[in-house]
Design a protein around this motif. Structure first.
Motif, PDB file in Angstrom:
ATOM      1  N   PRO A 145       0.849  -1.191   0.000  1.00  0.00           N
ATOM      2  CA  PRO A 145       0.000   0.000   0.000  1.00  0.00           C
ATOM      3  C   PRO A 145       0.887   1.243   0.000  1.00  0.00           C
ATOM      4  O   PRO A 145       1.641   1.467   0.937  1.00  0.00           O
ATOM      5  CB  PRO A 145      -0.777  -0.106   1.317  1.00  0.00           C
ATOM      6  N   HIS A 146       0.795   2.011  -1.055  1.00  0.00           N
ATOM      7  CA  HIS A 146       1.708   3.144  -1.182  1.00  0.00           C
ATOM      8  C   HIS A 146       1.024   4.313  -1.880  1.00  0.00           C
ATOM      9  O   HIS A 146      -0.003   4.145  -2.544  1.00  0.00           O
ATOM     10  CB  HIS A 146       2.917   2.729  -2.015  1.00  0.00           C
ATOM     11  N   MET A 306      -4.344   7.261   1.343  1.00  0.00           N
ATOM     12  CA  MET A 306      -3.536   6.203   1.941  1.00  0.00           C
ATOM     13  C   MET A 306      -4.411   5.279   2.784  1.00  0.00           C
ATOM     14  O   MET A 306      -4.337   4.059   2.655  1.00  0.00           O
ATOM     15  CB  MET A 306      -2.451   6.840   2.812  1.00  0.00           C
ATOM     16  N   LEU A 307      -5.226   5.851   3.621  1.00  0.00           N
ATOM     17  CA  LEU A 307      -6.060   5.015   4.484  1.00  0.00           C
ATOM     18  C   LEU A 307      -7.076   4.218   3.671  1.00  0.00           C
ATOM     19  O   LEU A 307      -7.362   3.066   3.979  1.00  0.00           O
ATOM     20  CB  LEU A 307      -6.767   5.868   5.544  1.00  0.00           C
ATOM     21  N   GLN A 308      -7.543   4.825   2.622  1.00  0.00           N
ATOM     22  CA  GLN A 308      -8.455   4.073   1.743  1.00  0.00           C
ATOM     23  C   GLN A 308      -7.754   2.858   1.164  1.00  0.00           C
ATOM     24  O   GLN A 308      -8.316   1.770   1.092  1.00  0.00           O
ATOM     25  CB  GLN A 308      -8.935   4.951   0.587  1.00  0.00           C
ATOM     26  N   MET A 309      -6.530   3.058   0.770  1.00  0.00           N
ATOM     27  CA  MET A 309      -5.791   1.975   0.134  1.00  0.00           C
ATOM     28  C   MET A 309      -5.411   0.898   1.141  1.00  0.00           C
ATOM     29  O   MET A 309      -5.261  -0.265   0.789  1.00  0.00           O
ATOM     30  CB  MET A 309      -4.557   2.528  -0.548  1.00  0.00           C
ATOM     31  N   ILE A 310      -5.225   1.308   2.371  1.00  0.00           N
ATOM     32  CA  ILE A 310      -4.928   0.311   3.399  1.00  0.00           C
ATOM     33  C   ILE A 310      -6.153  -0.572   3.593  1.00  0.00           C
ATOM     34  O   ILE A 310      -6.051  -1.781   3.764  1.00  0.00           O
ATOM     35  CB  ILE A 310      -4.521   1.004   4.714  1.00  0.00           C
ATOM     36  N   LYS A 311      -7.301   0.053   3.508  1.00  0.00           N
ATOM     37  CA  LYS A 311      -8.529  -0.726   3.670  1.00  0.00           C
ATOM     38  C   LYS A 311      -8.844  -1.552   2.430  1.00  0.00           C
ATOM     39  O   LYS A 311      -9.293  -2.677   2.527  1.00  0.00           O
ATOM     40  CB  LYS A 311      -9.689   0.205   4.023  1.00  0.00           C
ATOM     41  N   LYS A 312      -8.610  -0.958   1.279  1.00  0.00           N
ATOM     42  CA  LYS A 312      -8.844  -1.692   0.025  1.00  0.00           C
ATOM     43  C   LYS A 312      -7.539  -1.771  -0.761  1.00  0.00           C
ATOM     44  O   LYS A 312      -7.273  -0.913  -1.604  1.00  0.00           O
ATOM     45  CB  LYS A 312      -9.885  -0.969  -0.835  1.00  0.00           C
ATOM     46  N   PRO A 313      -6.767  -2.790  -0.505  1.00  0.00           N
ATOM     47  CA  PRO A 313      -5.410  -2.866  -1.052  1.00  0.00           C
ATOM     48  C   PRO A 313      -5.344  -2.901  -2.577  1.00  0.00           C
ATOM     49  O   PRO A 313      -4.310  -2.605  -3.155  1.00  0.00           O
ATOM     50  CB  PRO A 313      -4.873  -4.173  -0.471  1.00  0.00           C
ATOM     51  N   ASN A 314      -6.423  -3.243  -3.218  1.00  0.00           N
ATOM     52  CA  ASN A 314      -6.377  -3.291  -4.678  1.00  0.00           C
ATOM     53  C   ASN A 314      -6.738  -1.956  -5.315  1.00  0.00           C
ATOM     54  O   ASN A 314      -6.709  -1.799  -6.524  1.00  0.00           O
ATOM     55  CB  ASN A 314      -7.299  -4.394  -5.202  1.00  0.00           C
ATOM     56  N   LEU A 315      -7.074  -1.020  -4.499  1.00  0.00           N
ATOM     57  CA  LEU A 315      -7.414   0.314  -4.982  1.00  0.00           C
ATOM     58  C   LEU A 315      -6.186   0.974  -5.597  1.00  0.00           C
ATOM     59  O   LEU A 315      -5.071   0.780  -5.147  1.00  0.00           O
ATOM     60  CB  LEU A 315      -7.883   1.152  -3.792  1.00  0.00           C
ATOM     61  N   GLN A 316      -6.425   1.749  -6.629  1.00  0.00           N
ATOM     62  CA  GLN A 316      -5.313   2.515  -7.190  1.00  0.00           C
ATOM     63  C   GLN A 316      -5.726   3.975  -7.300  1.00  0.00           C
ATOM     64  O   GLN A 316      -6.860   4.285  -7.652  1.00  0.00           O
ATOM     65  CB  GLN A 316      -4.931   1.967  -8.566  1.00  0.00           C
ATOM     66  N   THR A 317      -4.825   4.835  -6.989  1.00  0.00           N
ATOM     67  CA  THR A 317      -5.120   6.256  -7.021  1.00  0.00           C
ATOM     68  C   THR A 317      -4.126   6.941  -7.929  1.00  0.00           C
ATOM     69  O   THR A 317      -2.925   6.787  -7.769  1.00  0.00           O
ATOM     70  CB  THR A 317      -4.953   6.861  -5.618  1.00  0.00           C
ATOM     71  N   GLN A 318      -4.611   7.652  -8.891  1.00  0.00           N
ATOM     72  CA  GLN A 318      -3.704   8.478  -9.680  1.00  0.00           C
ATOM     73  C   GLN A 318      -4.438   9.779  -9.893  1.00  0.00           C
ATOM     74  O   GLN A 318      -5.367   9.850 -10.691  1.00  0.00           O
ATOM     75  CB  GLN A 318      -3.381   7.819 -11.017  1.00  0.00           C
TER      76      GLN A 318
END
Lengths: 332, 332
Positions: A145-146, A306-318
């Motif tokens: 998660p990054h 970041m916290l969203q991605m920790i909860k949903k590890p497959n999420l991608q943000t750009q």
DNA sequence: CTGAAAGCGCTAACAT
DNA sequence: ATGTTAGCGCTTTCAG
């Protein structure tokens, strides 16, 4: 010894699991016992041991912020810390902690892999300054998660976030047009290095083209002194620009020096505006109109992602964060 | 699932305790098995789970840095982050982590008590800006490993560390005397608020008294503009000072403006020197001689003390860090 | 020098 | 709604 969940259970005359559930506000516990236990916890000064908690839950409630923290960075790059501040504040609000970590570009891939595998943190926010393709591979392949602060300069599956400098350029142009300025001169930074100026220019051009106007630019204005001498020459022209737009405060300061030396008045004879509300746009006379990019806000948003991605590890943000705002002052 | 100590034990055909000891370099394990286990660990990509480790060891390897991290602090107080940077680098070198935490003066006592009791960190470094007597009581009574950055303005048993502004003053004075300057004017900050200027003055006076010299001062120079106008008047005098010493870069900038406007040359007609090597002493023309206080170094030292105190909880540290150095440039 | 076993303090199935 | 219990992965006595 500190008071533990066992002490509380004994005092409340119930099991430790009930205590645990009560304290975590589980709906399987009656309101009455919850109350009782909370009161008791307060009374006995119980504080859950975070270490044990992290261990049992298999997560830390910690995010890492990694950047190059070399000596002098506090002064040279206050933006970075403004971001860090925003990150911390959001995390704190959500019950998370921020761990700050120095990493170097060359060793970052190993360092970060190690940090994440040893589970010191649930996720990592990292400054694009230390990003390499190799690191990108690690991040993506091991699906850590990054979130990168700053758009990577190569295509990737990375999650990142950046300020829209193009938007900042547009905002600046529209403001100046509204104010009636037409002959604009944009002082930019190093032609090779300064991508930010280039992106701002793109935004400026986009806005000006709508009005079928153009803009004059001068690049390689790498410091105060260059701006000062460049400005001296510009003021020798028969027809000087109506407004000078600088890519940073140092350049603006240089311009100001020359304008004053020439005996001209700001903004009557020539207006002045700058990107970045820092470090002296508000302390000089006249105070400078500035386009501020809200780094704190960006940090805040970054932490949110970041916290969203920790909860949903497959999420991608750009995404681009469009936070530039005009701070109107005396110079325009 | 990640590889654990059990996997390693199986692979090495020994018990988990042997693995643990080997990895922690215990002398009760033969060099041969240590080697074998280390090689295996490397091969299997074993990373000890830090959460489990902290839990078992009953310590985190984390120190907290608490300060008021309000929006804008990155810009307004880069010193703070330079300290943070120094702290992080030392901790990192010693295998510790730095957690950054926003606290507010009013709620700090509770926040910090809570943080420390929940054992999120082994010790806390905190900025004097959020210190209150109440907090001091908490820290001392509950003997929490702590270090205050900045000397508390009330007597206490606290451990603290501070820059010796007096030493900085002395250093400045001695430098100027060596250079042959005698008529010195010191521009200070707000008479009430700016304790730092007062301490610098004390140091200046100490050095000058040895030579039976005195110094002229002007207080309440709270911004650029005040310094600029004050300087204008000073330059009207029949006999102007030989050197102007400013308590910060903004004041120096104001002075410079007026000196130039008057057509005088620096340092030929009048010299200029400033405390703080920031933000523009090196970018203006002429570049300014400055007394730099090395905040990074202070952070580094602070971290060093912190770790000492974590190891020896009854230790107390109260010291000044004498890090000011002269950066000689063109203005003197 | 190595191994067995007892935690560290809490969470989360699962049972009652 | 509450209790029982099995871990979480590692460190650390204590035997052997």
């Amino acid at each position: 010894m500190a008071v533990t969940i066992y002490d509380l259970a004994k005092a409340a005359d119930c099991s430790i699991s009930t205590v645990s559930k009560a304290l975590n506000d589980s709906y399987t516990v009656s309101e009455a016992t919850k109350e009782k236990i909370r009161a008791l916890a307060e009374e006995l000064g119980y504080r859950p041991n975070e270490r044990a908690r992290s261990f049992a839950r298999k997560k830390n409630g910690t995010v890492l912020f990694a950047a190059d923290l070399s000596r002098g960075v506090g002064f040279e790059n206050p933006h970075l810390f403004e971001i860090v501040t925003g990150v911390e504040r959001y995390l704190d609000e959500k019950g998370y902690s921020l761990t700050l970590k120095h990493v170097e570009k060359t060793t970052a891939p190993d360092q970060i892999r190690s940090l994440m595998h040893s589970e010191q943190a649930d996720g990592i926010i990292l400054h694009a300054g230390v990003l390499t393709k190799q690191l990108a591979t690690v991040l993506v392949k091991e699906s850590l998660p990054h979130l990168i602060i700053g758009k990577p300069d190569f295509p990737s599956q990375l999650s990142w976030m950046d300020i829209s400098h193009e938007a900042a350029g547009q905002i600046a142009a529209n403001y100046l047009l509204d104010k009636g300025y037409r002959r604009i001169l944009f002082l930019m930074g190093d032609k090779q290095e300064d991508q930010i100026s280039a992106r701002r220019l793109a935004g400026l051009l986009a806005a000006l083209e709508e009005e079928e106007l153009s803009i004059e630019t001068m690049a390689d204005m790498t410091d105060y002194e260059k701006a000062r001498t460049a400005m001296e020459q510009i003021l020798e022209r028969e027809k000087i620009p109506e407004v000078i737009l600088c890519t940073n405060n140092y350049l603006a300061m240089g311009c100001m020096q020359s304008i004053r030396a020439k005996g001209l008045k700001i903004p009557k004879d020539i207006a002045l505006m700058t990107f970045d509300n820092y470090p002296f746009s508000m302390i000089v006379q006249p105070t400078l109109t500035a386009i501020e990019v809200d780094m704190y806000e960006m940090g805040w948003q970054a932490a949110r992602f970041m916290l969203q991605m920790i909860k949903k590890p497959n999420l991608q943000t750009q995404s681009f964060c469009t936070t530039p705002t005009i701070i109107e002052r005396e110079s325009t």
